[in-house]
Design an enzyme around this catalytic site. Structure first.
Site, PDB file in Angstrom:
ATOM      1  CE  LYS A 193      -4.023  -2.094   2.304  1.00  0.00           C
ATOM      2  NZ  LYS A 193      -5.000  -1.933   3.417  1.00  0.00           N
ATOM      3  CE1 TYR A 197      -9.533  -2.877   0.228  1.00  0.00           C
ATOM      4  CE2 TYR A 197      -8.744  -0.735  -0.461  1.00  0.00           C
ATOM      5  CZ  TYR A 197      -8.534  -1.942   0.176  1.00  0.00           C
ATOM      6  OH  TYR A 197      -7.320  -2.207   0.766  1.00  0.00           O
ATOM      7  CG  ASN A 229      -3.610  -2.226   6.872  1.00  0.00           C
ATOM      8  OD1 ASN A 229      -3.431  -1.903   5.707  1.00  0.00           O
ATOM      9  ND2 ASN A 229      -4.694  -2.864   7.274  1.00  0.00           N
ATOM     10  CG  HIS A 286      -5.386  -6.117  -0.338  1.00  0.00           C
ATOM     11  ND1 HIS A 286      -6.621  -6.077   0.264  1.00  0.00           N
ATOM     12  CD2 HIS A 286      -5.478  -7.019  -1.354  1.00  0.00           C
ATOM     13  CE1 HIS A 286      -7.435  -6.915  -0.382  1.00  0.00           C
ATOM     14  NE2 HIS A 286      -6.768  -7.492  -1.368  1.00  0.00           N
ATOM     15  CD  GLU A 346      -8.737  -9.047  -3.753  1.00  0.00           C
ATOM     16  OE1 GLU A 346      -9.605  -8.724  -2.913  1.00  0.00           O
ATOM     17  OE2 GLU A 346      -7.576  -9.357  -3.435  1.00  0.00           O
TER      18      GLU A 346
END
Ligand code: IDP
Ligand code: MG
Length: 136
Positions: free
Chosen positions: A12, A52, A115, A118, A129
């Site tokens: 990310k 998302y 965080n 993913h 995905e």
């Protein structure tokens, strides 16, 4: 019995920004994952919203999509036995403060939104995905 699977991983924006890309990749390699494909990209807000969309009813959805589209990300196809489950284990809990020692989110995560990584949460979602980012 071999149970080789593929899963999608994203490094990310918070981690790419801190130049943690190679370090995080090494964690995957050390844990037996083959990186089958990889690219550094920047996605638009509408692409993040599509990616998302399962979270569209959540209070953090808009912030989440702004964040994922805020800077470069690295998307990778990871392959190994039980890749989906093993990657989720290696990543640790969504909230870095709750993630176990040695997990990527414990080591690199800043906060529940920043965080660092993913990972797909099921084989079915991994296929969706992977297609999202790598189907030409
Ligand atoms: P996961 O990434 O561990 O699968 P999900 O529940 O699928 O976690 O949430 C997707 C992403 O949304 C998380 O990785 C995190 O960046 C963000 N997120 C989840 N819960 C919250 C929250 O309560 N506040 C802000 N962001 C959140
Ligand atoms: Mg998830």
């Amino acid at each position: 019995m071999s149970n080789v699977e593929q899963t999608l991983s994203i490094i990310k924006p918070d981690a790419v920004e801190r130049n943690l890309h190679e370090q995080i990749k090494n964690n995957f390699i050390e844990n037996g994952f083959d990186i089958k494909n990889e690219k550094k990209i920047k996605i638009s807000k509408s692409e993040a919203e599509e990616f998302y969309k399962v979270h569209q009813s959540k209070p953090f959805y808009d912030e989440l999509c702004n964040y994922l589209s805020s800077g470069p990300i690295v998307v990778m196809i990871l392959e190994r036995e039980n890749a989906v489950t093993e990657n989720r284990k290696l990543m640790g809990a969504t909230d870095p403060t709750k993630a176990e020692e040695g997990t990527l989110r414990k080591k690199y995560g800043i906060s529940i939104d920043k965080n660092s990584v993913h990972g797909s949460d099921s084989i079915e979602n991994a296929k969706i995905e992977i297609d999202f980012f790598f189907k030409s």
